[in-house]
Design an enzyme around this catalytic site. Structure first.
Site, PDB file in Angstrom:
ATOM      1  N   ASP A  68     -34.208 -18.752  15.204  1.00 52.73           N
ATOM      2  CA  ASP A  68     -33.101 -18.348  16.068  1.00 52.73           C
ATOM      3  C   ASP A  68     -32.632 -19.369  17.099  1.00 52.73           C
ATOM      4  OD1 ASP A  68     -34.141 -16.176  14.764  1.00 52.73           O
ATOM      5  OD2 ASP A  68     -34.031 -14.840  16.470  1.00 52.73           O
ATOM      6  N   TYR A  85     -39.417  -6.034  18.376  1.00 56.07           N
ATOM      7  CA  TYR A  85     -38.619  -5.902  17.139  1.00 56.07           C
ATOM      8  C   TYR A  85     -38.940  -4.581  16.449  1.00 56.07           C
ATOM      9  CZ  TYR A  85     -38.139 -10.943  17.829  1.00 56.07           C
ATOM     10  OH  TYR A  85     -37.876 -12.176  18.349  1.00 56.07           O
ATOM     11  N   GLU A 103     -46.975 -13.796  17.750  1.00 55.59           N
ATOM     12  CA  GLU A 103     -45.775 -14.164  16.996  1.00 55.59           C
ATOM     13  C   GLU A 103     -45.795 -15.656  16.675  1.00 55.59           C
ATOM     14  OE1 GLU A 103     -42.148 -13.128  19.005  1.00 55.59           O
ATOM     15  OE2 GLU A 103     -40.898 -13.886  17.379  1.00 55.59           O
ATOM     16  N   ASP A 137     -39.430 -10.988   7.469  1.00 54.31           N
ATOM     17  CA  ASP A 137     -40.735 -10.502   7.930  1.00 54.31           C
ATOM     18  C   ASP A 137     -41.348  -9.588   6.863  1.00 54.31           C
ATOM     19  OD1 ASP A 137     -39.036 -10.978  10.471  1.00 54.31           O
ATOM     20  OD2 ASP A 137     -41.070 -10.834  11.272  1.00 54.31           O
TER      21      ASP A 137
HETATM   22  C1  DGY Z   1     -33.564 -11.421  17.955  1.00 52.88           C
HETATM   23  O1  DGY Z   1     -34.243 -12.283  18.534  1.00 52.88           O
HETATM   24  O2  DGY Z   1     -33.279 -10.363  18.486  1.00 52.88           O
HETATM   25  C2  DGY Z   1     -33.089 -11.643  16.576  1.00 52.88           C
HETATM   26  O3  DGY Z   1     -32.455 -10.528  16.076  1.00 52.88           O
HETATM   27  C3  DGY Z   1     -34.185 -11.993  15.670  1.00 52.88           C
HETATM   28  O4  DGY Z   1     -33.796 -11.930  14.335  1.00 52.88           O
END
Ligand code: DGY
Length: 431
Positions: A173, A40, A403, A47
């Protein structure tokens, strides 16, 4: 089962504190933090809010800066994006050329859980001085605009809920709560794409292709709608009232109300009071009588998902529910503690969709634990609050600043050297 039974051979708290600070410093790409440098590599909304709490333990100026930088990505209508693409990075998909939001700085087109007001209140209460007062007064109107955006564009039932139009917006997600509703998403026209996440991480930790196709189809739906959020909330094939975001926004509205009253934002305070009382009754829409739990509900079909995820325990954090609803929620914690080595799994072991290493289908997140334990402590459920905090600390000692964590083995899952896990250690678990 108790976390203490695991042999802890990790570093001492002092070493972990130093390591956590180092992670935050190294994940600073210039006034903003990335959740993780590989998986990310941009600024993520919720975050950053949690990261500010971590920074507040050793660099208060940097904590304020994290929030200020985040709000530089706010749109004119109050919308605060999930991602701000400050610098190019080909190691992430979907990048700004896919979202096409036509904003400066470049951003994604969905939001994320609005926890920032709660963090703002915490920062203020920890450090009340003239400089902090200036910063709070500057941020209140921006955070208020975000809360008004949620009321305007994510609460079509006008019940004080958050109806999401993309699983990524919930921050959780790949939670099984989205599975049924996401089946309505047509993936037959998705533009061919190459995933980047599975280049950084083991496939067993990440969403399946079928889910990813749907995520991308939903991005393309928003893009084709020109990121017109009114149109999206009216027409998206995916509309789910999310128990997690609803509880977080309810608490955030209360926290912002406290600040608005303290600093003389009267009109804003009036609006927030109304939102809070709307949500206090509105959350009943999420109560699943059969499951005896707060669960996300598909707004298109009207069906409750019936899934008890870690978000179902945020009613304590939001301070809602009748005595019976609260007792039933506590009974679920007790039940899950008997089947999970560590609390709080995003989905309990034994559930049909449980997957110990896969994103939001089992693993434990430190930030969710922080919110659940905060709520438990505030409601007098000290034993659970302590257990959840101890488990979080134990997991970090076993696996480092991952994470997320496998709730059965304690193994790390997802990215390593994760900013918000480090922040949660500094602010809460490592105390
Ligand atoms: C991802 O997993 O790429 C999402 O954007 C997380 O927010």
């Amino acid at each position: 089962m108790e976390a203490e039974k695991i042999e802890l051979q990790g570093p001492t708290n002092k070493a972990l504190h130093e390591a956590a600070e180092k992670i935050l410093i190294e994940n600073d790409l210039g006034g903003y933090s990335v959740p993780n440098r590989d998986v990310y590599p941009f600024q993520w909304n919720w975050d950053s809010a949690f990261v500010a709490l971590g920074y507040a333990q050793f660099n208060l100026d940097r904590a304020w800066q994290e929030l200020e930088t985040l709000f530089k990505g706010q749109w004119d209508d109050g919308f605060l994006p999930q991602i701000i693409f400050w610098k190019d990075n080909a190691g992430y998909f979907p990048g700004p050329e896919i979202w096409q939001t036509n904003q400066q700085p470049r951003t994604s087109g969905i939001s994320q859980p609005p926890v920032v007001a709660t963090i703002l209140r915490q920062l203020w209460e920890q450090n009340q001085n003239a400089e902090a007062e200036e910063k709070v007064k500057q941020l209140i109107p921006q955070v208020f605009a975000l809360h008004r955006w949620f009321a305007s564009f994510r609460d079509p039932l006008k019940k004080g809920l958050v109806v999401t139009t993309h699983p990524w917006e919930t921050g959780r997600d790949n939670a099984p709560e989205w599975d049924e509703a996401a089946k309505r998403v047509d993936t037959s026209n998705v533009t061919p794409y190459v995933r980047q996440d599975t280049k950084h991480l083991d496939k067993k930790m990440r969403p399946h292709k079928e889910d990813y196709d749907r995520f991308i189809a939903m991005v393309e739906f928003g893009r084709d709608a020109g990121w017109d959020h009114k149109k999206i909330i009216e027409e998206s094939p995916f509309r789910v009232a999310d128990v997690g975001m609803t509880m977080m926004l309810l608490r955030a509205n209360r926290d912002l109300l406290v600040l608005a009253e303290q600093f003389g934002f009267e009109g804003e305070a009036e609006f927030l009071k109304n939102q809070v009382s709307l949500s206090e009754t509105g959350v009943d829409y999420l109560w699943n009588e059969e499951k005896q739990a707060f669960c996300s509900r598909d707004v298109i079909s009207g069906e409750s998902t019936g899934i008890i995820s870690s978000a179902s325990f945020l009613n304590f954090y939001a301070d809602v529910g009748t005595a019976a609803q609260r007792a039933a929620t506590e009974a679920h914690i007790d039940r899950i503690a008997k089947v999970s080595q560590f609390l709080m799994p995003s989905l309990a072991p034994g559930e049909k969709q449980f997957d110990a290493m896969r994103y939001w289908r089992g693993p434990i997140w430190a930030v969710v634990n922080f919110m659940i334990a905060t709520g438990c402590a505030e409601q007098g459920l000290e034993t659970w609050a302590d257990k959840i905090r101890n488990d979080t600390a134990a997991l970090i000692k076993i696996a480092g600043f991952s994470e997320a964590f496998n709730p059965e083995s304690g193994e790390g899952t997802g990215g390593t050297d994760f900013s918000w896990t480090a922040a949660m250690w500094l602010h809460w678990a490592g105390k």
